[in-house]
Enzyme design. Structure first.
Site, mmCIF file in Angstrom:
data_model
loop_
_atom_site.group_PDB
_atom_site.id
_atom_site.type_symbol
_atom_site.label_atom_id
_atom_site.label_comp_id
_atom_site.label_asym_id
_atom_site.label_seq_id
_atom_site.Cartn_x
_atom_site.Cartn_y
_atom_site.Cartn_z
ATOM 1 N N ASN A 115 0.635 -0.900 0.062
ATOM 2 C CA ASN A 115 -0.244 -0.222 -0.166
ATOM 3 C C ASN A 115 1.458 1.458 -0.003
ATOM 4 O OD1 ASN A 115 -2.679 -0.698 0.350
ATOM 5 N ND2 ASN A 115 -2.924 -1.271 1.977
ATOM 6 N N LYS A 172 -4.392 3.562 -7.638
ATOM 7 C CA LYS A 172 -4.498 3.038 -6.611
ATOM 8 C C LYS A 172 -4.840 3.810 -4.843
ATOM 9 C CE LYS A 172 -2.382 -0.490 -3.615
ATOM 10 N NZ LYS A 172 -1.841 -1.660 -3.329
ATOM 11 N N ASN A 196 -15.482 -5.606 2.641
ATOM 12 C CA ASN A 196 -14.489 -5.664 2.683
ATOM 13 C C ASN A 196 -13.921 -4.845 4.182
ATOM 14 O OD1 ASN A 196 -14.712 -7.411 1.495
ATOM 15 N ND2 ASN A 196 -12.740 -7.359 0.023
#
Length: 299
Positions: free
Chosen positions: A97, A178, A245
């Site tokens: 990440n 992202k 999630n």
């Protein structure tokens, strides 16, 4: 292919379990997880179900392999880079990440460093047991946005093992997209103890969209073509697909662990400041999460 998973937590264990169907995999992880894998193997539950027996160790020093996949938390990247530098690899792939990880790895290593993103949902249920909570895709390629023969080889290895994989010559844009999605989802869901789908509805939607738009603006200032519309579409798509999630940052907060806020909203703020831009939503989100970390002695 000989593959080392450096940082076998949730995502690393998922990727390692799938790759171990076809390749020679070694997991580098924490002692309780490593002990369980050595004794009983690695169980992958959910859509990608697998029961495999990769090698496992707590010591990643001095390992030689075709590929090392780095899945440690962003704040552990410098330490991982130093350890990996004691080994020998044809390539190293970051599946982490946040932003900046590839540069840290490249500064310490002589081999090519690839960039990657992974949208699979993963939760480490117990030592030796990881669950796939959402099907996704791996996108990987040269970190600078060039064609890479090594990336092609790695992509083929992933695909043959059953990981949905795309090799891209445009990784800088993929990484920023992202980041824009994570900037909109992670801190908001961590601070509010909600699932990813919460950012699709008011009042969180406005906050998430603002953080995502700010990130796209900074990306453009950094020379990456990413429109607000494209970034917001990606946010909505990911939040919809992963609505049930739990974001990685929410998992960290729930477990009272340090988060990756510095490499997500904090990175947006850092690059914005360097460019003379204002990103008030990312500033507030970063400040709130950092305050939570300090309150628990994590910073």
């Amino acid at each position: 292919m000989e593959i080392v998973i450096f940082g076998a937590g949730s995502l690393g264990s998922l990727v390692g379990a799938v790759l171990a169907r076809e390749h020679d995999v070694t997991l580098v992880g924490r002692e309780d997880h490593v002990d369980a894998v050595r004794e009983r193997g690695l169980v992958l539950e959910g859509e990608l179900g697998a029961d495999v027996a990769p090698r496992a160790t707590t010591d990643g020093a001095g390992i030689a392999a075709d590929l090392a996949i780095v899945t440690v938390k962003s704040y552990d990247t410098p330490r991982a880079a130093d350890t990996l530098a004691t080994g020998a690899f044809e390539a190293v792939l970051s599946l982490q990440n946040g932003m900046g990880n590839e540069g840290v790895l490249a500064d310490a290593l002589e081999c090519p460093v690839l960039a990657g993103t992974a949208s699979y949902g993963a939760v480490l249920r117990d030592p030796g047991v990881v669950e796939c909570t959402g099907h996704g895709e791996v996108v990987l390629g040269d970190r600078r946005g060039r064609h890479s023969a090594i990336a092609d080889r790695v992509g083929a290895a992933f695909q043959s093992a059953g990981l949905e994989t795309t090799v891209s010559d445009g990784m800088p844009r993929h990484l920023w997209e992202k980041l824009a999605v994570n900037a909109g989802i992670n801190a908001v869901t961590a601070l509010t103890a909600t699932d990813n789908g919460a950012v699709l509805e008011a009042p969180a939607n406005d906050l998430a969209r603002s953080a995502t738009r700010e990130t796209a603006r900074v990306a453009r200032a950094e020379g990456v073509v990413l429109s607000n519309r494209e970034a917001l579409a990606a946010l909505e798509a990911v939040a919809t697909e992963t609505a049930a999630n739990t974001s990685s940052m929410r998992q960290d907060v729930r477990a009272e662990r340090r988060t990756e806020i510095d490499a997500i909203n904090g990175y947006v703020l850092e690059r914005a400041t360097a460019r003379g831009l204002e990103t008030p939503t990312n500033r507030v989100l970063a400040a709130l999460v950092r305050t939570w970390e300090r309150g628990r002695g994590l910073r």
